[in-house]
Design a protein around this motif. Structure first.
Motif: not given
Length: 320
Positions: A3, A6-7, A9-11, A13, A15-16, A40
């Motif tokens: 991973y 960004e993965d 960061a997405e989980i 919620g 930013s990177k 995350a």
């Protein structure tokens, strides 16, 4: 699965940049945000990139070289070339002879993870070392060994070498050709030498003869093994040896045979070609191997993207 930032960061919620700040403990962040990022990371088992970023924080200008016995002319010459080139770039080199010593290899990996060295160039023959699979993006480069799907491998075109050697022997009139090779494994690009030999023999409607011999055998064990091979195949025309050292070991044995089989080696080091100038061999480009390995390692240290495979050409030497 490996991973990315960004993965996480997405989980989480966020930013990177926020993920990076949490990993590197920079700036003020609420505990709730820190907890979300850590949750995350745990969900994705995101230790790899975190470890890689930690490694990049401290530069030691030390590089570790891990190879099988450097008493072997090929590995000795390769290590010598790597050391000279690294020194010219300002690095100090630590050399580890990790022949059949997985614990020693793990020790050097721990030095890398604890930031005592900036990177590793690995060419050992130890297998099933799980540390390589636990971290993503580590500054490690492999020579002639596949560590995993992510660490770059610098290898010569072993298949091409197998074809060149076998075609040469066939053109010299040989029909019964033995190829001596290590026991096969999926981790060694050198297995492709054998495939080149097999395909060329089949192409010329000849029957392949494979004789497996372990690289780590003692000199006496190999001599006994080669003697047995030649007793079983007394009418052999030629031998394509897995490396130059084993080829030279066979020369006094075949000299006593009525058929006087031709022996072709593989490696083409300066030492072997100087001592045995009449022995044909497949030459590995040691200078180029070292240069490419260092170039790729420096990219890994800098966190830059690299390919997973670099393939270099070999040549057939008929030095007299």
């Amino acid at each position: 699965m490996n991973y990315k930032l960004e993965d996480v960061a997405e989980i989480a919620g966020v930013s990177k940049t926020t993920v990076s700040r949490v990993i590197n403990k920079r700036g003020y962040l609420s505990q709730a945000t820190i907890d979300k990022v850590h949750d995350a990371m745990a969900e994705l088992n995101y230790q790899p990139n975190a470890a890689a970023q930690q490694l990049q924080k401290k530069k030691t200008n030390i590089v570790g070289l891990l190879f099988p016995s450097i008493a072997n002319p090929f590995f000795g010459e390769l290590v010598e070339t790597l050391e000279k080139k690294l020194y010219q770039k300002g690095y100090t080199v630590i050399v580890g002879d990790a022949t059949q010593d997985a614990k020693k290899e793990e020790h050097y990996l721990k030095q890398l993870l604890s930031r005592q060295v900036d990177g590793l160039i690995v060419g050992t023959h130890n297998f099933n070392i799980q540390t390589y699979n636990k971290y993503h993006g580590l500054p490690i480069v492999s020579i002639e060994r596949i560590l995993n799907d992510e660490i770059p491998t610098i290898a010569v075109n072993n298949y091409q070498g197998g074809v060149l050697a076998t075609e040469f022997l066939i053109k010299r009139g040989a029909k019964k050709i033995i190829h001596t090779t290590d026991p096969f494994s999926n981790n060694m690009p050198s297995d492709q030498r054998h495939q080149g030999y097999l395909d060329t023999m089949v192409k010329h409607h000849l029957t392949p003869i494979t004789w497996q011999i372990d690289f780590e055998m003692s000199y006496a064990q190999k001599t006994a093994n080669f003697t047995k091979m030649l007793q079983q195949h007394g009418d052999v025309d030629a031998i394509f040896a897995s490396n130059d050292v084993e080829a030279t070991q066979m020369l006094p044995l075949v000299s006593k045979m009525p058929s006087k089989p031709i022996v072709v080696g593989f490696d083409g080091t300066r030492l072997i070609q100087a001592i045995f100038p009449n022995m044909p061999t497949i030459v590995q480009p040691i200078e180029q191997l070292a240069s490419v390995a260092i170039e790729v390692l420096e990219k890994r240290i800098a966190g830059e993207a690299t390919k997973t495979k670099y393939l270099l050409d070999v040549t057939l030497s008929l030095q007299r």
